[in-house]
Scaffold this motif. Structure first.
Motif, PDB file in Angstrom:
ATOM      1  N   GLN A 161       0.774  -1.209   0.117  1.00  0.00           N
ATOM      2  CA  GLN A 161      -0.051  -0.034   0.138  1.00  0.00           C
ATOM      3  C   GLN A 161       0.696   1.343  -0.087  1.00  0.00           C
ATOM      4  O   GLN A 161       0.908   1.861  -0.974  1.00  0.00           O
ATOM      5  N   SER A 162       1.078   1.821   1.014  1.00  0.00           N
ATOM      6  CA  SER A 162       2.017   3.171   1.225  1.00  0.00           C
ATOM      7  C   SER A 162       3.324   3.010   0.838  1.00  0.00           C
ATOM      8  O   SER A 162       3.954   4.022   0.491  1.00  0.00           O
ATOM      9  N   GLU A 163       3.982   1.743   0.801  1.00  0.00           N
ATOM     10  CA  GLU A 163       5.323   1.828   0.489  1.00  0.00           C
ATOM     11  C   GLU A 163       5.775   2.202  -0.667  1.00  0.00           C
ATOM     12  O   GLU A 163       6.741   2.997  -1.009  1.00  0.00           O
ATOM     13  N   PRO A 164       5.075   1.751  -1.937  1.00  0.00           N
ATOM     14  CA  PRO A 164       5.415   2.319  -3.173  1.00  0.00           C
ATOM     15  C   PRO A 164       5.687   3.976  -3.353  1.00  0.00           C
ATOM     16  O   PRO A 164       6.336   4.479  -4.129  1.00  0.00           O
ATOM     17  N   ALA A 165       4.479   4.383  -2.677  1.00  0.00           N
ATOM     18  CA  ALA A 165       4.515   6.085  -2.474  1.00  0.00           C
ATOM     19  C   ALA A 165       5.725   6.520  -1.979  1.00  0.00           C
ATOM     20  O   ALA A 165       6.475   7.406  -2.731  1.00  0.00           O
ATOM     21  N   SER A 166       5.989   5.785  -0.832  1.00  0.00           N
ATOM     22  CA  SER A 166       7.199   6.361  -0.138  1.00  0.00           C
ATOM     23  C   SER A 166       8.445   6.177  -0.895  1.00  0.00           C
ATOM     24  O   SER A 166       9.471   6.779  -1.199  1.00  0.00           O
ATOM     25  N   TYR A 167       8.408   4.694  -1.699  1.00  0.00           N
ATOM     26  CA  TYR A 167       9.721   4.538  -2.521  1.00  0.00           C
ATOM     27  C   TYR A 167       9.831   5.777  -3.575  1.00  0.00           C
ATOM     28  O   TYR A 167      10.970   5.978  -3.702  1.00  0.00           O
ATOM     29  N   SER A 168       8.730   6.171  -4.301  1.00  0.00           N
ATOM     30  CA  SER A 168       8.878   6.927  -5.256  1.00  0.00           C
ATOM     31  C   SER A 168       9.110   8.540  -4.917  1.00  0.00           C
ATOM     32  O   SER A 168       9.405   9.437  -5.645  1.00  0.00           O
ATOM     33  N   GLY A 169       8.829   8.695  -3.444  1.00  0.00           N
ATOM     34  CA  GLY A 169       9.110  10.070  -2.897  1.00  0.00           C
ATOM     35  C   GLY A 169       8.053  10.914  -3.246  1.00  0.00           C
ATOM     36  O   GLY A 169       7.813  12.098  -2.723  1.00  0.00           O
ATOM     37  N   LEU A 170       6.586  10.427  -3.165  1.00  0.00           N
ATOM     38  CA  LEU A 170       5.439  10.781  -3.589  1.00  0.00           C
ATOM     39  C   LEU A 170       4.503  10.775  -2.339  1.00  0.00           C
ATOM     40  O   LEU A 170       4.608   9.542  -1.957  1.00  0.00           O
ATOM     41  N   PRO A 171       3.671  11.517  -2.189  1.00  0.00           N
ATOM     42  CA  PRO A 171       2.659  11.367  -1.116  1.00  0.00           C
ATOM     43  C   PRO A 171       1.455  10.282  -1.574  1.00  0.00           C
ATOM     44  O   PRO A 171       1.572  10.223  -2.918  1.00  0.00           O
ATOM     45  N   VAL A 172       0.967   9.673  -0.873  1.00  0.00           N
ATOM     46  CA  VAL A 172       0.096   8.520  -1.334  1.00  0.00           C
ATOM     47  C   VAL A 172      -1.047   9.151  -2.180  1.00  0.00           C
ATOM     48  O   VAL A 172      -1.389   8.496  -3.377  1.00  0.00           O
ATOM     49  N   LYS A 173      -1.647  10.122  -1.825  1.00  0.00           N
ATOM     50  CA  LYS A 173      -2.607  10.731  -2.653  1.00  0.00           C
ATOM     51  C   LYS A 173      -1.981  10.960  -4.214  1.00  0.00           C
ATOM     52  O   LYS A 173      -2.824  10.873  -5.139  1.00  0.00           O
TER      53      LYS A 173
ATOM     54  N   SER B  14      -2.587   8.750  -8.237  1.00  0.00           N
ATOM     55  CA  SER B  14      -3.110   9.270  -9.481  1.00  0.00           C
ATOM     56  C   SER B  14      -2.041   9.447 -10.686  1.00  0.00           C
ATOM     57  O   SER B  14      -2.253   9.672 -11.671  1.00  0.00           O
ATOM     58  N   ALA B  15      -0.794   9.332 -10.186  1.00  0.00           N
ATOM     59  CA  ALA B  15       0.239   9.594 -11.160  1.00  0.00           C
ATOM     60  C   ALA B  15       0.868   8.183 -11.685  1.00  0.00           C
ATOM     61  O   ALA B  15       1.353   8.115 -12.891  1.00  0.00           O
ATOM     62  N   CYS B  16       0.972   7.295 -10.784  1.00  0.00           N
ATOM     63  CA  CYS B  16       1.543   6.151 -11.111  1.00  0.00           C
ATOM     64  C   CYS B  16       0.791   5.233 -12.028  1.00  0.00           C
ATOM     65  O   CYS B  16      -0.329   4.682 -11.613  1.00  0.00           O
ATOM     66  N   PRO B  17       1.353   4.740 -13.265  1.00  0.00           N
ATOM     67  CA  PRO B  17       0.600   3.788 -14.124  1.00  0.00           C
ATOM     68  C   PRO B  17       0.690   2.353 -13.620  1.00  0.00           C
ATOM     69  O   PRO B  17       0.258   1.467 -14.255  1.00  0.00           O
ATOM     70  N   VAL B  18       1.911   2.000 -12.784  1.00  0.00           N
ATOM     71  CA  VAL B  18       2.003   0.663 -12.508  1.00  0.00           C
ATOM     72  C   VAL B  18       0.926   0.214 -11.567  1.00  0.00           C
ATOM     73  O   VAL B  18       0.467   0.562 -10.443  1.00  0.00           O
TER      74      VAL B  18
END
Length: 78
Positions: A18-30, A34-38
């Protein structure tokens, strides 16, 4: 003087929750959602996981400027 050995095994997780890929990419979860196509993978029923290798490919594409948003890719993310 006493000597102590400490054996530690450290490995990077490939699949992120859940929140780990957002943190990994440096983006807030919100913003990540909306930005990640993965697309996440459901390895266990009800558990969505993001593959770190797919995230790396996406980030590399963004860095190289080869990511272009089309109507379909935007709608796929929603």
């Amino acid at each position: 003087m006493a000597t102590t050995n400490l054996n530690i095994s450290v490995f990077d997780k490939r699949m992120l929750k859940q929140s780990e890929p957002a943190s990994y990419s440096g983006l807030p979860v919100k913003h990540f959602k909306s930005a990640c196509p993965v697309r996440p993978v459901e390895l266990k029923q009800g558990t969505l996981l993001w593959d770190r290798r797919d995230l790396d490919l996406w980030i590399d594409d963004v860095k190289s400027g080869s990511v272009t948003d089309t109507r379909e890719t935007i709608l796929d993310r929603l």
